[in-house]
Design a protein around this motif. Structure first.
Motif, PDB file in Angstrom:
ATOM      1  N   UNK A  91       0.824  -1.208   0.000  1.00  0.00           N
ATOM      2  CA  UNK A  91       0.000   0.000   0.000  1.00  0.00           C
ATOM      3  C   UNK A  91       0.855   1.253   0.000  1.00  0.00           C
ATOM      4  N   UNK A  92       1.892   1.266   0.821  1.00  0.00           N
ATOM      5  CA  UNK A  92       2.769   2.442   0.847  1.00  0.00           C
ATOM      6  C   UNK A  92       3.409   2.650  -0.511  1.00  0.00           C
ATOM      7  N   UNK A  93       3.763   1.530  -1.162  1.00  0.00           N
ATOM      8  CA  UNK A  93       4.340   1.627  -2.502  1.00  0.00           C
ATOM      9  C   UNK A  93       3.345   2.242  -3.480  1.00  0.00           C
ATOM     10  N   UNK A  94       2.137   1.749  -3.439  1.00  0.00           N
ATOM     11  CA  UNK A  94       1.089   2.251  -4.330  1.00  0.00           C
ATOM     12  C   UNK A  94       0.820   3.727  -4.046  1.00  0.00           C
ATOM     13  N   UNK A  95       0.833   4.068  -2.797  1.00  0.00           N
ATOM     14  CA  UNK A  95       0.599   5.464  -2.427  1.00  0.00           C
ATOM     15  C   UNK A  95       1.669   6.349  -3.053  1.00  0.00           C
ATOM     16  N   UNK A  96       2.907   5.884  -2.985  1.00  0.00           N
ATOM     17  CA  UNK A  96       4.000   6.640  -3.607  1.00  0.00           C
ATOM     18  C   UNK A  96       3.757   6.787  -5.102  1.00  0.00           C
ATOM     19  N   UNK A  99       1.138   9.423  -5.702  1.00  0.00           N
ATOM     20  CA  UNK A  99       1.665  10.771  -5.495  1.00  0.00           C
ATOM     21  C   UNK A  99       2.506  11.187  -6.695  1.00  0.00           C
ATOM     22  N   UNK A 100       3.316  10.257  -7.188  1.00  0.00           N
ATOM     23  CA  UNK A 100       4.085  10.528  -8.404  1.00  0.00           C
ATOM     24  C   UNK A 100       3.171  10.884  -9.563  1.00  0.00           C
ATOM     25  N   UNK A 101       2.162  10.072  -9.721  1.00  0.00           N
ATOM     26  CA  UNK A 101       1.234  10.281 -10.828  1.00  0.00           C
ATOM     27  C   UNK A 101       0.569  11.652 -10.705  1.00  0.00           C
ATOM     28  N   UNK A 102       0.287  12.048  -9.484  1.00  0.00           N
ATOM     29  CA  UNK A 102      -0.347  13.356  -9.297  1.00  0.00           C
ATOM     30  C   UNK A 102       0.603  14.467  -9.742  1.00  0.00           C
TER      31      UNK A 102
ATOM     32  N   UNK B 106      -6.680  12.926  -5.921  1.00  0.00           N
ATOM     33  CA  UNK B 106      -6.508  13.493  -4.581  1.00  0.00           C
ATOM     34  C   UNK B 106      -7.341  12.722  -3.564  1.00  0.00           C
ATOM     35  N   UNK B 107      -8.584  12.464  -3.928  1.00  0.00           N
ATOM     36  CA  UNK B 107      -9.460  11.684  -3.052  1.00  0.00           C
ATOM     37  C   UNK B 107      -8.840  10.327  -2.758  1.00  0.00           C
ATOM     38  N   UNK B 108      -8.451   9.653  -3.832  1.00  0.00           N
ATOM     39  CA  UNK B 108      -7.904   8.307  -3.697  1.00  0.00           C
ATOM     40  C   UNK B 108      -6.693   8.306  -2.777  1.00  0.00           C
ATOM     41  N   UNK B 109      -5.854   9.310  -2.941  1.00  0.00           N
ATOM     42  CA  UNK B 109      -4.668   9.406  -2.101  1.00  0.00           C
ATOM     43  C   UNK B 109      -5.049   9.586  -0.641  1.00  0.00           C
ATOM     44  N   UNK B 110      -6.004  10.435  -0.401  1.00  0.00           N
ATOM     45  CA  UNK B 110      -6.452  10.660   0.976  1.00  0.00           C
ATOM     46  C   UNK B 110      -7.001   9.393   1.601  1.00  0.00           C
ATOM     47  N   UNK B 111      -7.863   8.719   0.843  1.00  0.00           N
ATOM     48  CA  UNK B 111      -8.461   7.482   1.361  1.00  0.00           C
ATOM     49  C   UNK B 111      -7.394   6.451   1.675  1.00  0.00           C
TER      50      UNK B 111
END
Lengths: 133, 133
Positions: A91-96, A99-102, B106-111
């Motif tokens: 999950x932390x990896x996916x979150x990163x 964030x990159x994609x954003x 942004x939503x997805x990241x927050x969740x």
DNA sequence: CGTTTAACTTACGTTCACGTCAAGCAATGT
DNA sequence: ACATTGCTTGACGTGAACGTAAGTTAAACG
């Protein structure tokens, strides 16, 4: 007025703009787990939440397999410790990734805006010259 | 040291981590237009810029056809007035799409952050109870 | 001049994400 | 009782985005 909270396949299709085929396909790929009343499928709150996440994931360009793994993140209910740890790490990896994609998306948006201004000016010029005729 | 500024297909592949097949495929789909030295392809600055946009578009979940249309936006050089207007309109639409996607992201990241905190707590609990043994 | 080496074309194969019949069961209305 | 309607399970088809194998050509090297 069947059991509130449970939806048939058609209600799901209308609500989320997908086809029955799609829902059965997601089930075959173990992304959804509707309960069975006889032979028919009934979708509960949990499945609807998962479906929302699936559709969102698709819009971000994730494959169904990637999405399947991500789905476990939102269902951390009763996992084993080791499994939970693995899920957490993924999950932390996916979150990163997200964030990159954003960041990339922000860049892309800015560039596109620039181009639009450019085109706007060009269009204004073309309009001015044709009006001058 | 051939013509600087021009790259062979292999140099392109190494630089952008794609296969030759992919580059030829993009060319067949009219996304790239390398010049030909005899039978061989040579990629100039313009093609590299386009390739970057292609790869970025893919990460955002756009199809190659959508990307092909978008590419014209960054090459507004010598378009006809009517064509330019159409391209412009399409671009504003795509921009809106991207802005939407950013909101969703942004939503997805927050969740996902929320879920991570949850998992963190669960992990801490599990660790505490096993340490107490 | 022969041979690697790199790029080329043509064409069929593959994976993903479903679409599209075909045939059957099950409740529902008339 | 029977037909319609809605859901079901196969099974094969399809478009997108390449992969891969076969055979060809052109430049470069010893």
């Amino acid at each position: 007025m069947s059991d509130e909270n449970l939806m048939t396949i058609r209600q799901m299709c209308d609500a989320y703009e997908v086809t029955p085929r799609t829902l059965r396909f997601y089930e075959a790929k173990e992304l959804l787990f509707p309960i069975r009343q006889g032979t028919k499928r009934l979708y509960a709150r949990r499945d609807r939440a998962r479906l929302k996440l699936i559709l969102r994931g698709k819009r971000f360009g994730f494959s169904l397999e990637e999405i399947r793994q991500l789905l476990d993140l939102y269902d951390l209910g009763d996992q084993q410790a080791t499994q939970l740890a693995k899920t957490y790490e993924l999950a932390t990896q996916r979150l990163a990734d997200m964030v990159n994609q954003r960041e990339e998306l922000d860049e892309a948006i800015e560039e596109l805006k620039q181009q639009l201004e450019w085109g706007e000016k060009r269009l204004a010029e073309l309009y001015a010259s044709s009006a001058a005729e």
